[in-house]
Motif scaffolding. Structure first.
Motif, PDB file in Angstrom:
ATOM      1  N   THR A   1      51.403  -4.305   0.661  1.00 23.20           N
ATOM      2  CA  THR A   1      52.203  -3.293   0.945  1.00 23.20           C
ATOM      3  C   THR A   1      53.300  -3.262  -0.295  1.00 23.20           C
ATOM      4  O   THR A   1      53.754  -2.022  -0.547  1.00 23.20           O
ATOM      5  CB  THR A   1      53.030  -3.075   2.220  1.00 23.20           C
ATOM      6  OG1 THR A   1      53.703  -4.281   2.365  1.00 23.20           O
ATOM      7  CG2 THR A   1      51.925  -3.268   3.504  1.00 23.20           C
ATOM      8  N   ASP A   2      53.725  -4.542  -0.773  1.00 25.23           N
ATOM      9  CA  ASP A   2      54.563  -4.408  -1.923  1.00 25.23           C
ATOM     10  C   ASP A   2      53.786  -4.463  -3.141  1.00 25.23           C
ATOM     11  O   ASP A   2      52.905  -4.960  -3.273  1.00 25.23           O
ATOM     12  CB  ASP A   2      55.535  -5.908  -1.744  1.00 25.23           C
ATOM     13  CG  ASP A   2      56.180  -6.067  -2.878  1.00 25.23           C
ATOM     14  OD1 ASP A   2      55.810  -6.614  -4.052  1.00 25.23           O
ATOM     15  OD2 ASP A   2      57.480  -5.528  -3.005  1.00 25.23           O
ATOM     16  N   PRO A   3      54.331  -3.526  -3.990  1.00 28.21           N
ATOM     17  CA  PRO A   3      53.536  -3.245  -5.561  1.00 28.21           C
ATOM     18  C   PRO A   3      53.258  -4.633  -6.207  1.00 28.21           C
ATOM     19  O   PRO A   3      52.345  -4.798  -6.894  1.00 28.21           O
ATOM     20  CB  PRO A   3      54.492  -2.451  -6.262  1.00 28.21           C
ATOM     21  CG  PRO A   3      55.308  -1.595  -5.275  1.00 28.21           C
ATOM     22  CD  PRO A   3      55.551  -2.613  -4.112  1.00 28.21           C
ATOM     23  N   TYR A   4      54.331  -5.672  -6.104  1.00 31.62           N
ATOM     24  CA  TYR A   4      53.789  -7.103  -6.635  1.00 31.62           C
ATOM     25  C   TYR A   4      52.840  -7.823  -6.077  1.00 31.62           C
ATOM     26  O   TYR A   4      52.021  -8.237  -6.526  1.00 31.62           O
ATOM     27  CB  TYR A   4      55.195  -7.899  -6.716  1.00 31.62           C
ATOM     28  CG  TYR A   4      56.330  -7.224  -7.655  1.00 31.62           C
ATOM     29  CD1 TYR A   4      56.103  -7.317  -8.786  1.00 31.62           C
ATOM     30  CD2 TYR A   4      57.448  -6.525  -7.101  1.00 31.62           C
ATOM     31  CE1 TYR A   4      57.021  -6.794  -9.631  1.00 31.62           C
ATOM     32  CE2 TYR A   4      58.428  -6.092  -8.013  1.00 31.62           C
ATOM     33  CZ  TYR A   4      58.305  -6.152  -9.331  1.00 31.62           C
ATOM     34  OH  TYR A   4      59.326  -5.708 -10.032  1.00 31.62           O
ATOM     35  N   GLN A   5      52.778  -7.611  -4.748  1.00 27.34           N
ATOM     36  CA  GLN A   5      51.703  -8.294  -4.092  1.00 27.34           C
ATOM     37  C   GLN A   5      50.379  -7.608  -4.296  1.00 27.34           C
ATOM     38  O   GLN A   5      49.281  -8.116  -4.313  1.00 27.34           O
ATOM     39  CB  GLN A   5      51.767  -8.334  -2.269  1.00 27.34           C
ATOM     40  CG  GLN A   5      52.893  -9.445  -2.087  1.00 27.34           C
ATOM     41  CD  GLN A   5      52.451 -10.754  -2.161  1.00 27.34           C
ATOM     42  OE1 GLN A   5      51.154 -11.072  -2.386  1.00 27.34           O
ATOM     43  NE2 GLN A   5      53.312 -11.651  -2.381  1.00 27.34           N
TER      44      GLN A   5
ATOM     45  N   GLN B   1      50.627   0.364 -10.714  1.00 27.90           N
ATOM     46  CA  GLN B   1      51.573  -0.503 -10.025  1.00 27.90           C
ATOM     47  C   GLN B   1      53.009  -0.916 -11.052  1.00 27.90           C
ATOM     48  O   GLN B   1      53.923  -0.818 -10.489  1.00 27.90           O
ATOM     49  CB  GLN B   1      50.974  -1.938  -9.700  1.00 27.90           C
ATOM     50  CG  GLN B   1      50.009  -1.866  -8.702  1.00 27.90           C
ATOM     51  CD  GLN B   1      50.131  -0.815  -7.512  1.00 27.90           C
ATOM     52  OE1 GLN B   1      51.236  -1.124  -6.940  1.00 27.90           O
ATOM     53  NE2 GLN B   1      49.043   0.192  -7.165  1.00 27.90           N
ATOM     54  N   LYS B   2      52.442  -0.899 -12.162  1.00 29.43           N
ATOM     55  CA  LYS B   2      53.817  -1.092 -12.972  1.00 29.43           C
ATOM     56  C   LYS B   2      54.604   0.166 -12.773  1.00 29.43           C
ATOM     57  O   LYS B   2      56.057  -0.089 -12.780  1.00 29.43           O
ATOM     58  CB  LYS B   2      53.323  -1.213 -14.515  1.00 29.43           C
ATOM     59  CG  LYS B   2      54.332  -1.402 -15.605  1.00 29.43           C
ATOM     60  CD  LYS B   2      53.838  -1.433 -17.066  1.00 29.43           C
ATOM     61  CE  LYS B   2      53.041  -0.330 -17.607  1.00 29.43           C
ATOM     62  NZ  LYS B   2      53.977   0.558 -18.029  1.00 29.43           N
ATOM     63  N   ALA B   3      54.111   1.336 -13.003  1.00 30.24           N
ATOM     64  CA  ALA B   3      55.050   2.570 -12.656  1.00 30.24           C
ATOM     65  C   ALA B   3      55.682   2.385 -11.460  1.00 30.24           C
ATOM     66  O   ALA B   3      56.879   2.941 -11.189  1.00 30.24           O
ATOM     67  CB  ALA B   3      54.115   3.779 -12.831  1.00 30.24           C
ATOM     68  N   ALA B   4      54.893   1.843 -10.333  1.00 30.25           N
ATOM     69  CA  ALA B   4      55.654   1.989  -8.897  1.00 30.25           C
ATOM     70  C   ALA B   4      57.002   1.262  -8.934  1.00 30.25           C
ATOM     71  O   ALA B   4      57.930   1.619  -8.117  1.00 30.25           O
ATOM     72  CB  ALA B   4      54.582   1.480  -7.815  1.00 30.25           C
TER      73      ALA B   4
ATOM     74  N   ASP C   1      53.647  -6.697 -21.604  1.00 32.46           N
ATOM     75  CA  ASP C   1      55.327  -6.842 -21.071  1.00 32.46           C
ATOM     76  C   ASP C   1      55.306  -7.246 -19.497  1.00 32.46           C
ATOM     77  O   ASP C   1      55.970  -8.241 -19.161  1.00 32.46           O
ATOM     78  CB  ASP C   1      56.191  -5.905 -21.677  1.00 32.46           C
ATOM     79  CG  ASP C   1      56.133  -5.831 -22.941  1.00 32.46           C
ATOM     80  OD1 ASP C   1      55.815  -6.591 -23.763  1.00 32.46           O
ATOM     81  OD2 ASP C   1      56.518  -4.504 -23.462  1.00 32.46           O
ATOM     82  N   PHE C   2      54.684  -6.460 -18.868  1.00 32.15           N
ATOM     83  CA  PHE C   2      54.805  -6.585 -17.444  1.00 32.15           C
ATOM     84  C   PHE C   2      53.937  -7.889 -16.657  1.00 32.15           C
ATOM     85  O   PHE C   2      54.447  -8.548 -16.059  1.00 32.15           O
ATOM     86  CB  PHE C   2      53.941  -5.313 -16.563  1.00 32.15           C
ATOM     87  CG  PHE C   2      54.173  -5.122 -15.326  1.00 32.15           C
ATOM     88  CD1 PHE C   2      55.417  -5.529 -14.458  1.00 32.15           C
ATOM     89  CD2 PHE C   2      53.044  -4.705 -14.334  1.00 32.15           C
ATOM     90  CE1 PHE C   2      55.544  -5.458 -13.391  1.00 32.15           C
ATOM     91  CE2 PHE C   2      53.172  -4.715 -13.029  1.00 32.15           C
ATOM     92  CZ  PHE C   2      54.348  -5.009 -12.504  1.00 32.15           C
TER      93      PHE C   2
END
Length: 605
Positions: free
Chosen positions: A482-486, A322-325, A334-335
């Protein structure tokens, strides 16, 4: 002028019919029931009725008001003995029932009952009971955390008639009197060297300080008389207001002050610095009991610890994806820091949080029937956590409604320390606590009148919380995250449950400190320190409870994988979910047996 509570109770004496609800009785016989099925259902009914008499508030939560005029003999030796004898009698009666002559549905109920009563009886073995009595309340389990809301006019206790107000005054008096028994048990534990950690004691002191700070008319206990239903005459309203104010001033607040001062001046100096059970006499055996009673499995602490380490490593790899996405170029820590500190992830107001959860609920409702053929009738409401318990409460929680629909199920969200209630964690929290998590599982069980009451209204943590965590894995099918953060929010929640396996066993079997546990959680997830601290202090207060989530989830996921492998294209998630949910909460060994039977019974293509 001060009005005595006794005078008010006498002035509102009501006809018995107004105070009583019909006894539930045994479940109605089904067409295929045998004489053995009838005997089993009578056992369930008798056991449940005994439990309701011992726990009047449990009856009220279920909408049964027959015992609403009493508080209950909580924390008494007599009650302990009644519970122990009842469990022994139940198991003896069950042993005389021939399981082979029962219908398939009742065989499942038989297995659930036998497992629950057997594990429940272990709580009354001398060594375990000694520890339980010595630590009667803590900041997670004491009635100071739940009873004020119960009696507030917004909780489970009804306030529709004069009898309801009268009964609440009686229960409040019982609640206040209970604290003398709490103090007596704490003193016994002090003499035995069995005491709570200092941090739990400090948390309780703060809880009682918060309740005392409300005063009289600002008290949570005063809220039922702040607004009356139209059916209460004006003269009675005035009398009730005086009575409630007098009770808070002269009974409830003095009881809170007494327990608060005892904890601060007498108990805290004797409390232990070490937080884990391994530092306490008999702690290892007590932890073994806590593991089995919560997970329904006799697991070893070292095995659970290693399972947690394996799960943490797997989820970290998914977090890296997800970090890469989102094209974040720093390290995973850091993320995590970015997720905790970037203002765009922090709600601007409590109203934004409320509206966000309502919008999430509407989105999930559009898709939920694609995965579920069983959908509860009970309504769901979304509310903030009451302020008096917000600091030590979880980010979200669920309170069950009543089977008749008179009280909805409630999803509580926490806005304490608002900047730490990150927007990226909202979708997964709603899946777990509301739909299709706790609200579906609890409501469907309560609404199923074919089930015995101990299953409709009971449950075990591994099934109840395992189900809720399992539903988080349905994010793709239900159109969220659907969002990488969610999606990071979903992984963060799963990581939380995986870390619990490591941290709970670390604290109670491996000598970890509170600080080491908090640091471990912060290093392996983006959760804020506020949440990590509350979580760790919860594990300290509730040994073994947090293990059940991941153990239950992994069991359901494994059973789903077995069903898919066996059924192939014939696998229907709606049918699988119905098979998991339609018999209520089950210990993991019983659930495994039920799903194996369900797979074998599916028609061949």
């Amino acid at each position: 002028m001060r009005l005595t509570i006794a005078a008010v109770l006498l002035s509102f004496a009501a006809p018995a019919a107004a105070l009583l609800a019909q006894a539930p009785g045994p479940a109605a016989p089904l067409p295929r029931d045998s004489a053995e099925d009838a005997r089993l259902k009578q056992l369930f009914s008798d056991s449940d009725e005994r439990g309701l008499k011992l726990d009047p508030m449990d009856a009220i939560y279920r909408g049964d008001l027959r015992y609403a005029d009493r508080f209950g003999d909580y924390l008494t030796d007599i009650r302990d003995e009644q519970q122990r004898r009842g469990l022994e009698d139940d198991l003896a009666t069950l042993a005389r029932i021939d399981r082979a002559k029962l219908t398939p549905v009742d065989r499942v109920a038989y297995d659930v009952f036998r497992n629950e009563q057997t594990v429940g009886l272990r709580a009354f073995s001398p060594a375990i009971l000694k520890i339980r009595r010595a630590m009667p309340i803590d900041h997670m389990n004491g009635l100071q955390t739940s009873y004020p809301d119960f009696a507030s006019g917004k909780g489970a206790a009804p306030f529709k008639t004069l009898a309801d107000y009268r009964n609440n005054l009686t229960r409040n008096a019982g609640y206040a009197a209970m604290y003398d028994r709490v103090i007596a048990r704490f003193r016994t534990g002090m003499a035995q060297g069995i005491v709570l950690p200092k941090l739990i004691v400090r948390n309780m002191i703060e809880q009682f300080d918060n309740l005392l700070a409300e005063g009289v008319e600002g008290s949570t206990f005063y809220q039922p008389v702040a607004k009356f239903p139209a059916a209460i005459p004006a003269a009675d309203q005035a009398t009730l207001k005086a009575a409630y104010a007098a009770q808070i001033r002269d009974v409830i607040n003095p009881a809170h002050r007494k327990i608060r001062d005892f904890l601060a001046s007498e108990y805290l100096p004797k409390a232990r610095d070490a937080v884990g059970l391994s530092a306490m006499p008999g702690g290892a055996d007590y932890y073994a009991y806590r593991i089995e009673s919560n997970t329904t499995l006799p697991l070893k602490p070292d095995d659970v610890h290693q399972l947690g380490l394996n799960e943490v490593a797997r989820i970290l790899r998914e977090m890296e994806a997800q970090k890469a996405a989102v094209k974040f170029t720093g390290t995973l820590p850091d993320f995590f820091h970015n997720l905790r500190t970037d203002p765009r992830f922090q709600p601007k107001s409590a109203e934004e949080v409320r509206l966000g959860y309502e919008a999430i609920g509407r989105r999930i409702d559009l898709r939920v029937r694609e995965q579920f053929s069983l959908v509860p009738k009970t309504r769901l409401e979304i509310r903030p956590v009451p302020e008096f318990r917000a600091k030590s409460a979880a980010a979200g929680s669920y309170d069950a409604g009543t089977p008749d629909g008179s009280r909805p199920g409630v999803f509580y969200y926490n806005t304490y320390d608002l900047p730490s209630r990150y927007l990226w964690g909202m979708e997964t929290l709603y899946l777990h606590e509301a739909v299709p998590g706790h609200h579906f599982q609890v409501s469907l069980a309560q609404e199923n009148t074919a089930l015995p009451a101990f299953i409709r209204f009971g449950g075990n943590t591994a099934y109840v919380e395992g189900w809720a965590l399992y539903t988080e894995s349905l994010w793709r099918e239900l159109g969220v995250e659907t969002d990488p953060y969610q999606r990071m929010g979903g992984l963060n929640d799963e990581m939380l449950r995986a870390m619990r396996l490591v941290v709970d066993t670390g604290l109670h079997a491996k000598g970890w400190s509170r600080e080491r546990a908090i640091d471990y959680m912060l290093a392996n997830s983006p959760m804020p320190k506020t949440d990590a601290t509350a979580e760790v202090e919860r594990y300290i207060a509730m040994p073994g409870q947090a293990l059940a989530y991941k153990i239950g989830q992994l069991t359901i996921l494994r059973l789903k994988a077995q069903a898919k492998a066996a059924l192939g294209a014939r696998f229907d998630p709606r049918a699988f979910h119905a098979a998991v949910l339609d018999a209520g909460a089950m210990p993991m060994p019983v659930l495994e047996r039920k799903i194996a039977d369900w797979i074998a019974a599916q028609p061949r293509g």
